[in-house]
Motif scaffolding. Structure first.
Motif, PDB file in Angstrom:
ATOM      1  N   SER A   1      -9.294  -1.687  -1.196  1.00 29.59           N
ATOM      2  CA  SER A   1      -9.094  -0.542  -0.531  1.00 29.59           C
ATOM      3  C   SER A   1     -10.330  -0.509   0.669  1.00 29.59           C
ATOM      4  O   SER A   1     -11.412  -0.275   0.679  1.00 29.59           O
ATOM      5  CB  SER A   1      -9.839   0.735  -1.633  1.00 29.59           C
ATOM      6  OG  SER A   1      -9.082   0.613  -3.165  1.00 29.59           O
TER       7      SER A   1
ATOM      8  N   HIS B   1     -12.838  -3.045  -4.996  1.00 24.12           N
ATOM      9  CA  HIS B   1     -12.007  -2.120  -4.829  1.00 24.12           C
ATOM     10  C   HIS B   1     -12.743  -1.036  -5.415  1.00 24.12           C
ATOM     11  O   HIS B   1     -13.476  -0.280  -6.607  1.00 24.12           O
ATOM     12  CB  HIS B   1     -10.746  -2.336  -6.254  1.00 24.12           C
ATOM     13  CG  HIS B   1      -9.678  -1.370  -6.241  1.00 24.12           C
ATOM     14  ND1 HIS B   1      -9.087  -1.646  -5.783  1.00 24.12           N
ATOM     15  CD2 HIS B   1      -9.530  -0.494  -7.552  1.00 24.12           C
ATOM     16  CE1 HIS B   1      -8.247  -0.682  -5.947  1.00 24.12           C
ATOM     17  NE2 HIS B   1      -8.555   0.268  -6.595  1.00 24.12           N
TER      18      HIS B   1
ATOM     19  N   GLU C   1      -4.637  -2.075  -9.949  1.00 23.99           N
ATOM     20  CA  GLU C   1      -4.112  -2.674  -8.732  1.00 23.99           C
ATOM     21  C   GLU C   1      -5.725  -3.065  -8.510  1.00 23.99           C
ATOM     22  O   GLU C   1      -5.181  -4.137  -7.232  1.00 23.99           O
ATOM     23  CB  GLU C   1      -4.595  -1.267  -7.973  1.00 23.99           C
ATOM     24  CG  GLU C   1      -3.753  -0.328  -8.327  1.00 23.99           C
ATOM     25  CD  GLU C   1      -2.998   0.339  -9.476  1.00 23.99           C
ATOM     26  OE1 GLU C   1      -4.065   0.669 -10.493  1.00 23.99           O
ATOM     27  OE2 GLU C   1      -2.322   1.083  -9.891  1.00 23.99           O
TER      28      GLU C   1
ATOM     29  N   ARG D   1      -4.561  -6.998  -8.387  1.00 31.21           N
ATOM     30  CA  ARG D   1      -3.795  -7.847  -7.743  1.00 31.21           C
ATOM     31  C   ARG D   1      -4.071  -8.400  -6.899  1.00 31.21           C
ATOM     32  O   ARG D   1      -3.065  -9.716  -6.946  1.00 31.21           O
ATOM     33  CB  ARG D   1      -2.860  -6.660  -7.251  1.00 31.21           C
ATOM     34  CG  ARG D   1      -2.019  -5.902  -8.362  1.00 31.21           C
ATOM     35  CD  ARG D   1      -0.929  -6.194  -7.973  1.00 31.21           C
ATOM     36  NE  ARG D   1      -0.249  -5.641  -9.586  1.00 31.21           N
ATOM     37  CZ  ARG D   1       0.622  -6.122 -10.343  1.00 31.21           C
ATOM     38  NH1 ARG D   1       1.455  -6.478  -9.920  1.00 31.21           N
ATOM     39  NH2 ARG D   1       1.161  -5.194 -11.513  1.00 31.21           N
TER      40      ARG D   1
END
Length: 157
Positions: free
Chosen positions: A7, A91, A135, A138
């Motif tokens: 992120s 993240h 996510e 990933r």
């Protein structure tokens, strides 16, 4: 050590950072174990790599061994290569930022069992993209796929 930002943000996160380990357990056929987050936990029903929070004073490998024992009933194999660090990433979730330290584990003793009320399944690395995986995991999938493709080609050739 590889590091990735899941992120990206131009400023540092003001959220609390929670250190977490995750393991890609790999069986003799090359399949990777994933676990479904059980009902009652955040993001229930989504899939992830086994692991969890690193306790204060614990090393990554101590946390990894503890989490695999508590969640799956397996031990890191003493007579095998140690878990291999694949990458570390951060993240952001709405309430916290996780620092995810991802390891590949090819040596473990015992039979994998769902001790945390989760469903488990073994998936070929190339098929992980089709799973509803968190996510944050990933980039770990991408790293595993990059690293297992050349090994499989070398073994097949």
């Amino acid at each position: 050590m590889t590091s990735a930002a899941a992120s990206p943000s131009p400023v540092a996160s003001a959220l609390p950072v929670v250190p977490v380990v995750a393991a890609a357990l790999i069986d003799a056929s090359g399949a990777v174990l994933i676990a479904e987050r059980p009902v009652g936990k955040p993001l229930a029903g989504r899939w992830e790599f086994p692991g969890g929070k690193i306790a204060a004073g614990e090393s990554d490998l101590e946390a990894l061994a503890r989490e695999l024992r508590e969640e799956l009933g397996v031990e890191l194999a003493r007579d095998a290569a140690p878990p291999r660090h694949v990458l570390t990433l951060r993240h952001d979730y709405p309430d916290r930022c996780i620092e995810l330290r991802c390891y590949e584990v090819q040596g473990f003793d015992g039979t994998v069992r769902p001790l945390d009320g989760q469903r488990l399944k073994w998936v070929a690395p190339a098929a992980l993209d089709a799973e509803d995986i968190l996510e944050a995991d990933r980039p770990f999938i991408e790293a595993l796929q990059r690293e297992t493709s050349p090994r499989r080609a070398a073994v097949a050739g």
